[in-house]
Structure formats: C-alpha cells, structure tokens
Design a protein around this motif. Structure first.
Motif, short mmCIF file in Angstrom:
data_model
loop_
_atom_site.label_atom_id
_atom_site.label_comp_id
_atom_site.label_asym_id
_atom_site.label_seq_id
_atom_site.Cartn_x
_atom_site.Cartn_y
_atom_site.Cartn_z
N ALA A 1 16.86 6.69 15.47
CA ALA A 1 16.75 6.78 16.95
C ALA A 1 17.54 6.85 18.35
O ALA A 1 18.63 5.97 17.86
CB ALA A 1 15.88 5.67 17.57
N LYS B 1 14.64 0.59 19.31
CA LYS B 1 13.07 -0.05 19.22
C LYS B 1 12.77 -1.43 18.76
O LYS B 1 13.53 -1.22 17.36
CB LYS B 1 12.32 0.58 19.78
N ASN C 1 6.88 2.50 16.48
CA ASN C 1 6.43 3.87 15.70
C ASN C 1 7.75 3.42 14.99
O ASN C 1 8.93 3.33 15.47
CB ASN C 1 6.07 4.58 16.43
N ARG D 1 9.72 6.17 14.27
CA ARG D 1 11.20 7.25 14.86
C ARG D 1 11.89 6.01 15.51
O ARG D 1 12.70 7.12 15.55
CB ARG D 1 10.60 8.20 15.43
N ASP D 2 11.40 5.48 16.41
CA ASP D 2 11.94 4.20 17.27
C ASP D 2 12.96 3.09 16.91
O ASP D 2 14.20 2.64 17.61
CB ASP D 2 10.96 4.11 17.86
N TYR D 3 12.43 3.18 15.53
CA TYR D 3 13.73 1.81 14.94
C TYR D 3 14.65 2.12 14.21
O TYR D 3 15.83 3.35 14.42
CB TYR D 3 12.98 1.07 13.15
#
Lengths: 667, 444
Positions: B180, B184, B258, B260-262
């Motif tokens: 990412a 987040k 999501n 993917r955002d980690y």
C-alpha cells in the motif's frame, strides 16, 4: 545411512567444479582397502581387455617418451648441416677464388697444410669432429633424405601412439560402462529382494542416491583413474630414464625444482582444503535455508518472518562468498606459481644445457628434447595427485553401493512351497505375535478367524498402525510367532508371490507410475485386453473420466500430473485391483483429501469390488464399520479390541469412546 | 598469452606462420567435431538419467504395490531397458570424447615436426637461424594451448548464458502483491471482523474465476466455516485474507479496512494462519512456536502449546521446549507438526484465526479438546475454518457452503440441512442413515 533425500541436491550442487583439480575435497571411504579390493574384484571378468589396454597404453606412452629424442636427432642433423655449410662458406671466403680443392680435402687437412689450427678452439666440442672432417671440395648440402627418414619414422610413431591411446580409451570406457551397467542392474534387482522393513527404516532417497549418484561417480572416475593411472606411472619412469640418458647433470637440476613445486602444491592444498570444505558445508546450509523457506513461504509471510529470513540468508550467503573467494583465490594462485616454478626449471636447464653444449657434452637437439621432457614431466605428477584424490571419492562411492548390495535379504521362499490354486477365502490369525523392533511387541497373541466372504473393518485413530495388518497379510513382514493361514495353509509355507496373488490391494497412497492409463491399469494383469481394461474402468466409475481425456486410455500419467485429481487416482487404483481380480481384498477407505462426490463414487466402486470377497478394510465411515463382520480396533500400533459393532459398544472400551466422540457430539 | 605468442612467432619466422594457422584450424576442427557429436548426446544423457531416476524412485515409493502385484520382474525389466539405453549413450559419448586427447596430441606433434621440416628449408636458404626455429616452435605450442583453452572456455559460455537467463527470469518477475502506498490503520474498537464484499478471484491466465461474487461477514467470537467439494475454492478464499493473492474484483476487509490498504506487517500481525500441512522450521520447539510473535515469553509459548494440545508431547521430548526441530520438522510426526503450527498461530494472539483444513492429522478426541481450549482465546477473534467433513464444523455459528466458486448457502448446520441441497448431499455422503435421520429430525 544418514543421508536424507535432500542431500541429493546438495551433492549435485556441491559437485560443481570449484577450481583446481588437485583440490577437490574427497569424501573419505570408511574401509578404503576392503572396498578398493571389491572394486578391483569387479574388474576380474575383464582381465583380458585390461591386459590389452595396459599393453596399448605402454606402447603409446613409450612412443610418446621416445619421440622427443628422435625429434631431437632431427634438429641435430639440421644443426650439423647448418654448421657444415657455414664452415664451408667461411673457409672459401678466405681462399682465393679460383682455388679448387681436391676431392676429400677435410678442414683438418687444410688447416694442417696451412699451419693454422688455432681456429678450432672456437668450434664447440660437439661439432669439432664434424667440422674437422668436413669435405671442403664441394659445398655441403642439407641432408633432406636423412631428415625425411627421421620425419617418416616420427609420423609413424605419432600415428601408432595416437591409435593406441584411442583404442585403449575405447576399451577402457567399455570396461567401465560394463561395470557401471552391472552395478545398476544388481542394485535394481537387490531392491526387490530386500525386506520391506529395510525401506521402513531407511529413507528411499538414500537408496536412490546410491543407484544414481554413487554409481555415476564410480563410472566417471573409474574411467579417468584407469587410463591416467597406467599412463602416468609409465610416463614418470620413462621420462626419467630418457632424461638420464641425455644428461644426468641436467636431470639433477630439473629434479631440484620438483621439491619446490611439490612443497608449494602441498602448502596450497592444505591451506585451501579448509576453505573448500567450508564452501561445501555452506552451500549445504544455504540450500537448506532456501528449501525450508520456499516450502514454508506462506508461513514466513503470514508471520512477517521475511526480514528475519533475509537476514539469515545474507549471513550464510556472505560466509559462502568469503570461503568461495578464498578457495578460488588459493587455487587460482596455483597455476601461475606452478608456471613460474616450472619456468625457473626451464631457465636452469637451458643455462646449464647451454654450458654443457659449449663443452661439447651435449648437442642442441638433446637440449631441445630435454626441455620437452621437463615440460612433460610435470603432467604425470599432477595426474598422480589427481588420481589419488579421485580414487578416494571413487572408493567412497563404490563403498556405498557395496554396502547396499551386501544388506541382508529377505528370507527366501520355501523350496517345497504349497501352491494354492482355488481359494475359498478363509483367513485365520492364530496366536500371532509381532513387533517391528525386537523386544517391542505391538501385536500380542492375536487370534481371529475370518470366514470366506466376510468383511473385516480396521479402525483406530491416525497413526494407530492400521497398516501393520496389511503388512502381515501380504507378507511384507512375517509374524514373530504364531501363524496366519489362508484356507488352512500357513502363509509362510507358500511362496510370497502366491500369497500376494490372492489379495487385491487398494491403498490410500495411490501409487501410479508414469506411463499411460492403460499401462497403469494392466499392472494388475499384464495380459489384460483393452476390453478388459474398459470393463474394469467402467465398474470403477472411471471410464467416463478417462474417455474425456484427449487420448483416453493412452493418456500419459506423469509423476506430478495435474490433470488427474487424488480422487480420480484412487478410482484408477480400484480399477487396477478389479482387473487383477484377486479372491481377497485389502482396501483403504478414502478420507478427507477427496471431495465428497468422488467419495460416493469410490464408495460405490469399493462395494462392488468387495462383493463376495473376503476383505480387509481400513475404515473411516460408520456405515462400513457397522456392516463389518469383524472390527479390529487399533491404537498405539497394536490391536486393542476386536468384535462386532454391538459387542464393542457393549464392552464400553476404547471403541465405544471413539464412536461416541466422533458421531454423537452435539454443540 | 596467445596473442603475444602469435606476434612473437610472426616476428621470429614470418615464413612459417602458415603452420600455426594450419595447426590451429586442425585443432578447431577436431574440437568442434567432437563437441558437435557429443553435446546433443549430453542433453539426451540428462534425460536418460532422469528416466532411470524416475523408474528407481517409482519402484521404491511403490514398493508395496509392486510386490502386491508380483511385478518385481516387470520393474526390473523397465529398469534394465532404461539402464541399457543410458549405457549405450554413455558409451557413445565416452568413445567420442576419448578421440580428443590422442587427436590433439597428434596435431601438436605434427606441428612440431612440420616446424622442423619447413624450418630446415629456411635455415638451408639462410632465411632464419636455428635459434629462431626453436623459439618459433615454443611459440607455436603456446598459441595452440591458448586456442585449446579458449575453445573450452567458449563451450562454457552457452551454459552460463542459460543459467543467467534463468536467474534473471526469477529476479525480474514483477511483484503481484503491491504494498500500500499510504497504509491505513484500523480503529482499535474494530477487532476481529472479516468481511468479503462481492469478491471474485481468478488465477493469472485462467479463464474461469475460482471464486465468484462472494459476500459474507465473519464476526468476532464466532466461527465461520467453509465447506464444499475439492475444487470449490475454499482454500483460495481464505488465502485472500492474508493477501497471498489479491481479489480480482470486490474487496476483502479486515476490521473494516481493505487488506490492500494495510501495511503488510500490520495486516499480518492481526492474522493467525494455520496451513493444511504443518510447516516447521529448523530450530527449537520454542523458536517455532514463538515465530512471528517475537516478544512472546516462555509463559506465552507454554500457554499456546497447551491450547494447541501440544504441551504433553513437547514435555516428553528430549529438551522439552528447547528440543531440536530438524529441517522442515522431519523429526516430529504429522499430527505433532500440525499442533505446533496451531500453537504458533495462538502464540501471536491474533484477531483473525485461519484454519485451512488444519485438523486432518488430529484424531477426533484431540480435535474436541483443541476446540474447547480455543474457545476462551477466540472470544474476541474471528475464526475461519476450511473443512472437508461436516462433523468438524457442525458447531460453527456460520457455515458458508461453496459450490464451483459460488456461495451455495450460508447458515448454521441445522438450517443448511433444510435449505441447502449441496450441503445436504455432503452431509449424506459422510453420515450414516441413522445419523442423518437424527440430524434431520433435529433440523425440523
């Protein structure tokens, strides 16, 4: 023995040539002399061929040794002719132009006539006689006919020597390949004569590496050891003799250089050996690390172990770099320094040779020959070093092969074995005792009688030793005491093949070999027709699937074929057992690795297969277990209970507990 | 050295340089011929060795089957065929290769002879001195040696090129999972939820997606089980959570963010993953259990082992928690490996447990004990279980039935028995009639 299959790959990677030929770290054999003796024993049947080889090698080597000397003679001839011409010119320059010397006037006579013999002191000793006796009446010409004769002789020598080398090489490879072929054949036959227990105790990768890696090592190095050992030794002595015949003084000088180079080689070998060993070890560690992390890749990721793994890899990698660099540097040093030393020898012999030539004790051709010998002399020395090293690994590999070949074999079948032709299918265990390890019995005094056509369910948790029963029935193992009978005949009194003939076997470990589907199915009956195959496949519900494949029954199954699922493989093994059509059966029920619909098919096929046959089923399904005529409950390797479903429930023992845990739980 | 020798040779006796050229040409022809003959056979040789390997390996792995069918002779025949073929090619190659040495030597010898013969003529005519001839001879030898080494080096080049290509192939493969850009973080209050929103997934290059439009939510403190036939996509589904693959369509959320955002490590710290086959690393029991939970103390390791039903057998091992684990865990049994893998996940105290068919090597008693022990630690965590057998997941709060990549039904055991045909079929095939009757009565 301790070799695991993993080591195979290490070995292969490890055997990449790491530099200097003298520097290979050889695997040390345990009993060098004994194993070498056995290895030589293999050569016995080839003694005739070996004799031919040795004779040819000797011929070739002797020719090799003699030819520089002859080549030297050729040079000598040229030198003589050259000097003669020079002297003639020099004399005639001084004489008045119109003077005609009478035929047969030699330089000596002329000098005496003129009272001038002082000039002779300038002529090298070796040429003195030639010059003194030179006929000055006619301009001396080059003796091409003499040169030609020598040249022809040399051409012949060279050709014969090359031919001899070639033929001896040819014979040598034939001998080695023969030995290697036989070794492999013996190993392959041996595998099938070994008791199953051996393979339960040893990694199969270990046996595999003996059949392939070790035999290969023997084959490759035997070839070299053979050819080189003979020629190197002859070469060494031959050259020494030739050098001595030319000049003992020069020989001493040339030999003085030897200890220098020996010392150096020894020094480097000793120093670098350590690093080479480190390289091998570290390649092993590195491979292990890679293997492990590759296999456990998802785990490494899921537990964020990447950084850790990389750090570890870097550490091992830089260590490997370090030892590789050091070992390569060391062995890289070898060539130039050796070269330097041998050049020193060259210069020494050339200087000394020149001095001797001036004193007339040596001709130029001799020096040329001598120098050639000196440069040839290094070759066999290096070779002998290589061979002793090579011999170590050859013998070590051969030893591993012999070790396996000498393992105790299965007890042979009785000579007067009873042959069972028609089988009713009554199986009885009478007071059977059995244990895999002596002193650790796992089946104690087991008795049971199975009537023809009955079904026996073998149940128990994973790892309870359910295959033990299979092992005993199929005579993969024999009971320690007691007996197992088929139709009243002790299976020990039957041939193993006869016993196994009576059982069809479908195990969960669905072993299929690479080959077509048809070949795999007919494994149970090598003479089965295509029609039989199709019928069996239909009964096993696998015909439909096979038909859908591009080449149907001729589709090849490869080791890791992905076009066939586990369930389909299991169906194929059922079809194989159907084709074998044995009067009794040993089955493994499918478990979790098969999807449920396929499982229904398998179940169906198995029911068909067991109909009317005495069968032993390693059972997982309650319905199978309930319908069984006899349940054998296994735990911790042994039979803990036996009886029918109702009997066992009433006994309220291990089986009852198992049953309750598995089937009567509610959340 | 070669070039230097050529120059020197030419300057000492230019008239004889053709001899060197001739000799080098002859040398090259011999070497080229030998290798042209032998090299293709080397490839064949490798294949034959592989075949021999295969036959032997099959004989060894299928030892029981071979003997059960009395096919020992058949196997030996197969081996012999491979052995004969291998020997034949080996013989051919070796016979070609033994030509090399005598031929090269012959060329060297003839060169020297020629130098002297031709040299004699030149000396006769006074073009060169004897010393020049001798020097020329040495130079000629050097030139030829250089050419020999050069050819041998050239033969190594193609092999090096092939290896290099294979290496770059691996190194240049683009990463399929991209980190990412602006990671987040999840809110602390959202602990232990997994949500699939219309997720589809296809393996790269595959025509058919493995998963189609999957949606469900796994809540903390609940068990969500996945069942279906072998190729229904169960394992693939749970592999999307730790981002072993990324969903082709839709989104996978952990704690409402999501995946993917980690930040990769952050995501992984939330997940306790237990694979189908227990995977262990060389080290000790403790290092394996504490793997991934670096600050896990002795107490935590022991607690995890107790929960995973591994404590008892570890205590029996030599060295207990410091007992050595061999590479790949080859010195412990399959069931023990699986239990240690479970302990490893528990030690992390994750928010999401993923059991990918991880109980297959456990007997039922152990499984039940494990399930009980897991209850308290999974109170605040989502538990995802992939299972083959209905028996192991009957208790789950939520069962997702997969059929050919689609959701065929979601619900608990009883409601699915009533409403979902696929589930009923699976149950029927695994449970006996009696049990089915009891189960169905319960469902009514």
């Amino acid at each position: 023995m301790t070799d695991k299959p993993k080591n195979e790959s290490h070995k292969r990677n490890g055997s990449v040539n790491h530099g200097g030929p003298v520097m290979m770290t050889a695997e040390k054999p345990k009993h060098f002399k004994k194993s070498l003796g056995k290895l030589l024993g293999l050569l016995k049947p080839n003694l005739g061929a070996i004799a031919v080889m040795v004779a040819l090698t000797i011929t070739a080597t002797v020719f090799d040794i003699v030819s520089p000397k002859i080549l030297g003679n050729m040079t000598n001839q040229i030198v003589d002719d050259y000097i003669s011409a020079k002297v003639y010119d020099a004399v005639h320059e001084k004489l008045p132009k119109d003077v005609k010397l009478p035929k047969g006037t030699t330089v000596k006579e002329l000098a005496q006539q003129m009272g001038d013999t002082g000039k002779f002191s300038e002529v090298p000793e070796a040429q003195k006689e030639l010059v003194e006796n030179l006929d000055l009446s006619e301009k001396p010409r080059f003796h091409y006919e003499v040169l030609g004769q020598i040249a022809l002789l040399l051409v012949a020598l060279y050709l014969v020597s090359a031919l001899a080398y070639y033929v001896s090489g040819w014979v040598g490879t034939s001998i080695t390949q023969n030995i290697v072929y036989k070794m492999r054949k013996d190993l392959s036959a041996k595998i099938n004569r070994m008791p199953i227990s051996y393979f339960d105790r040893h990694q199969y990768g270990d046996v595999l590496s003996r059949v392939t890696n070790d035999v290969d090592t023997v084959g490759q190095s035997l070839n070299q050891v053979f050819g080189q050992a003979i020629s190197a030794v002859i070469m060494l002595f031959g050259i020494l003799v030739m050098m001595l015949t030319i000049s003992w003084q020069l020989t001493i000088i040339a030999l003085l250089v030897l200890p220098l180079s020996f010392g150096f080689v020894g020094f480097i070998t000793k120093k670098s050996q350590k690093h080479f060993k480190n390289v091998q070890n570290r390649i092993g560690t590195l491979n292990g690390h890679i293997e492990e992390n590759y296999a456990g890749q998802t785990i490494v990721k899921a537990f964020s172990g990447e950084a850790e793994a990389e750090k570890h890899f870097d550490a091992v990698n830089s260590k490997l770099y370090e030892s590789t660099w050091k070992s390569q540097f060391m062995s890289g040093l070898m060539m130039p320094v050796m070269h330097f030393i041998s050049n020193l020898g060259y210069v020494a012999t050339a200087v000394a040779g020149g001095w001797l030539a001036l004193n007339g004790r040596l001709s130029i051709g001799d020096i040329q020959a001598f120098i050639q010998y000196v440069s040839q002399f290094n070759q066999p020395i290096v070779q002998v070093g290589q061979i002793t090293n090579l011999l170590q690994s050859t013998v070590a590999a051969a030893e591993r092969v012999f070790e396996f070949l000498e393992e105790t074999e299965e007890v042979p079948d009785r000579q007067d074995a009873t042959k069972l032709s028609i089988v009713k299918g009554e199986v009885e265990f009478k007071n059977v005792h059995f244990g895999y390890e002596p002193g650790q019995p796992i089946i104690k005094n087991f008795s049971a009688r199975i009537k023809p056509g009955h079904k026996v369910a073998i149940v128990g948790p994973t790892g309870a030793g359910k295959t033990t029963i299979v092992n005993l029935l199929m005579r993969f193992y024999d009971p320690d005491s007691g007996e197992i009978t088929i139709d009243g005949i002790n299976t020990r009194d039957m041939e193993r093949s006869d016993v196994r003939d009576k059982f069809g076997m479908v195990l969960q470990d669905t072993w299929l070999f690479s080959g077509t589907i048809k070949e795999n199915l007919t494994y149970g009956d090598l003479k089965a027709s295509r029609n039989d195959v199709k019928k069996a496949a239909e009964a096993a519900h696998v015909d439909h699937f096979v038909q859908a494949l591009p080449k149907s029954y001729d589709t090849r199954i490869e080791e890791d074929s992905e076009n066939i699922s586990v369930g389909e493989k299991q169906l194929l093994t059922i079809a194989r057992a159907m084709l074998a059509d044995a009067p009794m059966l040993i089955l493994d029920e499918a478990t979790s690795s098969v999807d449920t619909r396929t499982e229904v098919l398998i179940q169906n096929a198995m029911e068909k297969l067991t109909k009317g046959r005495t069968s032993f089923v390693i059972a997982h399904r309650l319905s199978t277990i309930k319908n069984a005529d006899l349940i054998l409950v296994m735990n911790n390797g042994g039979i803990v209970e036996q009886g029918s479903h109702q009997e066992l429930l009433a006994a309220d023992g291990f089986y009852a507990g198992l049953y309750k845990a598995q089937f009567v739980t509610k959340t | 050295m070669g070039v230097g020798a050529i120059v020197r040779a030419l300057s000492t006796a230019p008239g004889m340089s053709w001899i060197i050229m001739l000799a080098v040409a002859a040398l090259l022809v011999v070497i080229a011929t030998v290798f042209a003959l032998a090299l293709p056979r080397f490839k064949i040789l490798q294949k034959l060795i592989d075949k021999l390997n295969l036959v032997t390996r099959e004989n060894l792995t299928g030892l029981r089957v071979v003997r059960a069918f009395n096919n020992e002779r058949h196997e030996e025949k197969k081996f012999d065929a491979a052995n004969k073929e291998l020997t034949r090619v080996n013989l051919f190659i070796n016979r070609v290769m033994v030509v090399m040495f005598p031929f090269v030597q012959l060329i060297l010898n003839f060169t020297m002879l020629l130098v002297i013969w031709v040299g004699a003529g030149f000396i006769d005519s006074g073009a060169i001195e004897i010393g020049n001839m001798m020097a020329f001879m040495q130079y000629a030898m050097q030139v030829m040696m250089s050419f020999m080494f050069l050819t041998i080096a050239f033969i190594m080049v193609p092999r090096a090129v092939v290896s290099w290509k294979r290496i770059t192939e691996v190194v240049d493969t683009p990463l399929s999972i991209k980190p990412a850009k602006k990671p987040k973080k999840a809110k602390n209050s959202m602990r232990g939820t997994v949500e699939f929103k219309n997720v589809s997934f296809a393996y790269e290059g595959a025509d058919e997606p493995v998963l189609k439009n999957i949606s469900f939510t796994a809540k903390p403190g609940e068990t969500t089980a996945f069942i279906g036939s072998t190729s229904s996509g169960k394992s693939t589904l749970v592999n999307l959570v730790p981002r072993f693959y990324d969903a082709t369509k839709g989104s996978v959320l952990v704690d409402e963010v999501n995946v993917r955002d980690y930040d990769q490590a952050d995501l992984m710290s939330k997940i306790g993953y237990v694979p189908q086959k227990g995977v262990l690393f060389s080290g000790t029991v403790e290092s394996n259990v504490a793997f991934g939970a670096n600050e896990a103390g002795e107490q935590q390791v022991k607690r995890a082992a107790k929960i995973a039903q591994a404590y008892d057998f570890v205590e029996k091992m030599e060295g207990k928690f410091n007992a050595h684990i061999a590479q790949g865990g080859s010195n412990v049994s399959g069931g023990q490996k699986q239990r240690l893998s479970i302990a490893r996940a528990v030690a992390k105290d994750p928010e999401v447990y993923i059991f990918d068919d991880s109980f297959s090597a456990l007997d039922f008693k152990t499984y039940l004990a494990l399930r009980e022990a897991l209850k308290p630690v999974t109170k605040k965590a989502a538990v995802l279980i992939v299972a083959q057998r209905v028996g192991t997941i009957k208790h789950a709060e939520q069962i997702v039935v997969l059929d050919k990549g689609k959701v065929a039904g979601i619900g608990d055991h009883q409601s699915l028995l009533k409403s979902c045909k696929v589930y009923r079929e699976i149950a029927e095939s695994q449970l006996s009639e009696d049990e089915m009757r009891v189960e169905m009565e319960g469902a009514e």
